[in-house]
Design an enzyme around this catalytic site. Sequence first.
Site, PDB file in Angstrom:
ATOM      1  N   HIS A   5       8.612   3.340   9.275  1.00 26.97           N
ATOM      2  CA  HIS A   5       8.180   2.453  10.088  1.00 26.97           C
ATOM      3  C   HIS A   5       6.770   3.019  11.130  1.00 26.97           C
ATOM      4  CE1 HIS A   5       9.536   0.002  13.422  1.00 26.97           C
ATOM      5  NE2 HIS A   5       9.046   0.604  14.268  1.00 26.97           N
ATOM      6  N   SER A  26       0.403  -1.050   0.040  1.00 28.62           N
ATOM      7  CA  SER A  26      -0.199  -0.113  -0.524  1.00 28.62           C
ATOM      8  C   SER A  26       0.892   0.989   0.305  1.00 28.62           C
ATOM      9  CB  SER A  26      -1.370  -0.173   1.347  1.00 28.62           C
ATOM     10  OG  SER A  26      -0.430   0.265   2.342  1.00 28.62           O
TER      11      SER A  26
HETATM   12  C1  GRF Z   1       4.521  -1.057   6.928  1.00 22.85           C
HETATM   13  O1  GRF Z   1       2.964  -0.366   7.929  1.00 22.85           O
HETATM   14  C2  GRF Z   1       5.251   0.098   7.576  1.00 22.85           C
HETATM   15  O2  GRF Z   1       5.057   1.008   8.078  1.00 22.85           O
HETATM   16  C3  GRF Z   1       5.979  -1.516   7.653  1.00 22.85           C
HETATM   17  O3  GRF Z   1       5.270  -2.066   7.092  1.00 22.85           O
HETATM   18  C4  GRF Z   1       4.296  -2.183   6.231  1.00 22.85           C
HETATM   19  C5  GRF Z   1       4.041  -1.893   4.471  1.00 22.85           C
HETATM   20  O4  GRF Z   1       2.512  -2.049   4.335  1.00 22.85           O
HETATM   21  N1  GRF Z   1       7.486  -1.654   7.517  1.00 22.85           N
HETATM   22  P1  GRF Z   1       2.489  -1.874   2.666  1.00 22.85           P
HETATM   23  O5  GRF Z   1       3.579  -3.488   2.417  1.00 22.85           O
HETATM   24  O6  GRF Z   1       2.671  -0.854   2.373  1.00 22.85           O
HETATM   25  O7  GRF Z   1       0.990  -2.260   3.023  1.00 22.85           O
END
Ligand code: GRF
Length: 196
Positions: free
Chosen positions: A110, A12
Amino acid sequence: MILGILGSGSGSNMQAILDAIAAGSLNARIALVLSDNPDAFILERARHHGITTGLIDCRGFKTRFPAEAQQETAARLQAAGVNLVCLAGFLRLVKHPLLDVFPNQIINIHPSLLPAFPGLESWQQALAAGVAETGCTVHVVDVGMDTGPIILQQSVPILPGDSPASLHARIQEAEHRLYPAAISKLAAARSEIEPG
Ligand code: GRF
């Protein structure tokens, strides 16, 4: 900015970067998306947008990112002309040799206000700690876990009755604004150093 994205999951954040590029608010291009997980939805999203994708062969290791796999990843990113590597839900720790090939050119998002709550499921850690707010951070990747210099942060309130899922969803909304903004900030800083 020519971006290479590494992700293991839904993608996402990569989608948010693509949306910002399409809206004209981020001057960048995603050249390559690589994943260690053949079933990751990030790969499907990327293919849907005509972006070149590839699999990272981690030699059967569940969590390690072996040096050979990092070397191969670095070579593919370099061949694609990437000048900024964005970790977007990539579940392995990036170390040497990939960090040496892209010094200060690998960034991560993060889901907490670092240095608070590094590591996994940071939203769960924030709920357990009983704090009133948490957030998200984009930072430069170094050899530590979630320790590199911070580029941008956004706070997110914790509301009464929040579940881990509701809090994570609110953090992700903030992430989707923060990641493109952080890449823009880096692009502006680079164009000051290298005008034209
Ligand atoms: C996010 O919440 C990011 O902070 C963490 O992993 C998740 C990734 O989500 N490092 P997506 O794959 O971008 O939806």
